[in-house]
Design a protein around this motif. Structure first.
Motif, PDB file in Angstrom:
ATOM      1  N   HIS A  85      25.851  46.274  48.882  1.00  0.00           N
ATOM      2  CA  HIS A  85      25.161  46.206  47.708  1.00  0.00           C
ATOM      3  C   HIS A  85      23.681  46.225  47.279  1.00  0.00           C
ATOM      4  O   HIS A  85      23.226  47.087  46.555  1.00  0.00           O
ATOM      5  CB  HIS A  85      25.149  44.643  46.527  1.00  0.00           C
ATOM      6  CG  HIS A  85      24.452  44.775  45.827  1.00  0.00           C
ATOM      7  ND1 HIS A  85      23.240  44.129  45.160  1.00  0.00           N
ATOM      8  CD2 HIS A  85      25.431  45.460  44.303  1.00  0.00           C
ATOM      9  CE1 HIS A  85      22.841  44.037  43.705  1.00  0.00           C
ATOM     10  NE2 HIS A  85      24.510  45.293  42.785  1.00  0.00           N
ATOM     11  N   GLY A  88      22.493  50.188  48.068  1.00  0.00           N
ATOM     12  CA  GLY A  88      23.282  50.638  46.969  1.00  0.00           C
ATOM     13  C   GLY A  88      24.103  51.259  47.016  1.00  0.00           C
ATOM     14  O   GLY A  88      24.376  51.785  46.264  1.00  0.00           O
ATOM     15  N   SER A  91      28.667  49.640  43.851  1.00  0.00           N
ATOM     16  CA  SER A  91      27.527  48.287  43.014  1.00  0.00           C
ATOM     17  C   SER A  91      27.507  47.524  42.540  1.00  0.00           C
ATOM     18  O   SER A  91      27.099  46.723  41.373  1.00  0.00           O
ATOM     19  CB  SER A  91      28.426  49.311  41.282  1.00  0.00           C
ATOM     20  OG  SER A  91      29.187  49.861  41.486  1.00  0.00           O
ATOM     21  N   ARG A 110      21.746  57.742  48.586  1.00  0.00           N
ATOM     22  CA  ARG A 110      21.289  57.280  48.531  1.00  0.00           C
ATOM     23  C   ARG A 110      20.076  58.321  49.036  1.00  0.00           C
ATOM     24  O   ARG A 110      18.761  56.550  49.534  1.00  0.00           O
ATOM     25  CB  ARG A 110      21.856  55.847  48.864  1.00  0.00           C
ATOM     26  CG  ARG A 110      22.597  54.348  48.110  1.00  0.00           C
ATOM     27  CD  ARG A 110      22.018  54.447  46.877  1.00  0.00           C
ATOM     28  NE  ARG A 110      20.355  53.359  47.608  1.00  0.00           N
ATOM     29  CZ  ARG A 110      19.769  52.916  46.266  1.00  0.00           C
ATOM     30  NH1 ARG A 110      20.235  54.155  45.013  1.00  0.00           N
ATOM     31  NH2 ARG A 110      19.063  52.046  46.386  1.00  0.00           N
ATOM     32  N   ARG A 153      18.400  49.470  47.512  1.00  0.00           N
ATOM     33  CA  ARG A 153      17.661  49.074  46.550  1.00  0.00           C
ATOM     34  C   ARG A 153      16.626  48.256  45.741  1.00  0.00           C
ATOM     35  O   ARG A 153      16.251  48.443  45.123  1.00  0.00           O
ATOM     36  CB  ARG A 153      19.195  47.840  45.371  1.00  0.00           C
ATOM     37  CG  ARG A 153      20.119  48.499  45.447  1.00  0.00           C
ATOM     38  CD  ARG A 153      20.463  47.726  44.337  1.00  0.00           C
ATOM     39  NE  ARG A 153      22.383  47.828  44.454  1.00  0.00           N
ATOM     40  CZ  ARG A 153      23.210  48.192  43.715  1.00  0.00           C
ATOM     41  NH1 ARG A 153      22.124  48.875  42.274  1.00  0.00           N
ATOM     42  NH2 ARG A 153      24.548  49.029  43.644  1.00  0.00           N
ATOM     43  N   GLU A 156      13.714  50.784  46.048  1.00  0.00           N
ATOM     44  CA  GLU A 156      13.730  51.967  45.619  1.00  0.00           C
ATOM     45  C   GLU A 156      12.231  51.776  43.890  1.00  0.00           C
ATOM     46  O   GLU A 156      12.048  53.159  43.643  1.00  0.00           O
ATOM     47  CB  GLU A 156      14.927  51.789  44.477  1.00  0.00           C
ATOM     48  CG  GLU A 156      15.226  52.526  43.757  1.00  0.00           C
ATOM     49  CD  GLU A 156      16.337  52.416  42.965  1.00  0.00           C
ATOM     50  OE1 GLU A 156      17.064  53.175  42.139  1.00  0.00           O
ATOM     51  OE2 GLU A 156      17.998  51.911  43.667  1.00  0.00           O
ATOM     52  N   ASP A 157      12.246  50.889  44.200  1.00  0.00           N
ATOM     53  CA  ASP A 157      10.922  50.894  42.636  1.00  0.00           C
ATOM     54  C   ASP A 157       9.767  50.791  43.641  1.00  0.00           C
ATOM     55  O   ASP A 157       8.949  51.058  42.480  1.00  0.00           O
ATOM     56  CB  ASP A 157      11.074  49.340  42.333  1.00  0.00           C
ATOM     57  CG  ASP A 157      12.397  48.482  41.616  1.00  0.00           C
ATOM     58  OD1 ASP A 157      12.703  49.418  41.397  1.00  0.00           O
ATOM     59  OD2 ASP A 157      12.433  47.870  41.836  1.00  0.00           O
TER      60      ASP A 157
END
Length: 185
Positions: A85, A88, A91, A110, A153, A156-157
């Motif tokens: 998770h 990524g 889900s 990804r 994840r 990712e930002d």
């Protein structure tokens, strides 16, 4: 009649049989995935398939553990689900059933160019791969030029344009957010 091949042509085509060539179903699916996700190297996709296969095997082995090791199974399953998770690839962290259906396409989704399309920083994968290879994108503080980068994840930002990128300047001009200090520099 076909002309006789020259020496260097024979040497290049020594291991290739053009008459009896057959495309296997796995090869066509692989070519389709290479084209769909714009993978530059076939070795990347082969590696993704091997990773997905090993995760599925590990999930099956955890599922098949006996009732005597229920605490160990729960702890290992939670760690595997948390890791997948965080990367990524799955889900939800609910059960091992999601791990048993993991495919190489999850790894392909990804990759950095796919995330650029998802974040609407590029129109399509072809442009996204070009942006990454030309050095217009950074992940965190580092400029990335390898489109095969798998982005977790948590990171990712932090996908943004490079400060000196012409694309970033065009986006800021379009949104009328460009600073006067940037114009002078």
């Amino acid at each position: 009649m076909v002309r006789k091949l020259k020496y260097h042509e024979q040497k290049l085509l020594r291991r290739l049989d053009l008459v009896n060539w057959e495309a296997s179903d796995g090869n066509l699916a692989e070519v389709r995935a290479l084209r769909r996700y714009r993978l530059g190297r076939r070795e990347d996709y082969v590696q993704y398939k091997a990773l997905a296969r090993s995760v599925r095997a590990l999930a099956r082995r955890l599922r098949d553990l006996g009732p005597a090791s229920a605490a160990f199974r729960a702890r290992c399953a939670a760690a595997l689900l948390e890791k997948l998770h965080g990367l990524g690839l799955v889900s939800s962290r609910q059960s091992l059933a999601v791990c048993e259906s993991l495919s190489a396409a999850a790894f392909c989704r990804r990759r950095l160019p796919c995330l650029l399309v998802k974040l609407r920083m590029a129109q399509n994968l072809r442009h996204a791969v070009t942006f990454v290879e030309q050095g217009h994108v950074r992940v965190g503080p580092e400029v990335v030029t390898d489109p095969a980068l798998l982005v977790p994840r948590a990171v990712e930002d932090f996908i943004t344009w490079v400060d000196a990128s012409r694309l970033r300047q065009k986006v800021l001009d379009y949104n009328q957010e460009r600073d006067d200090f940037d114009l002078a520099a």
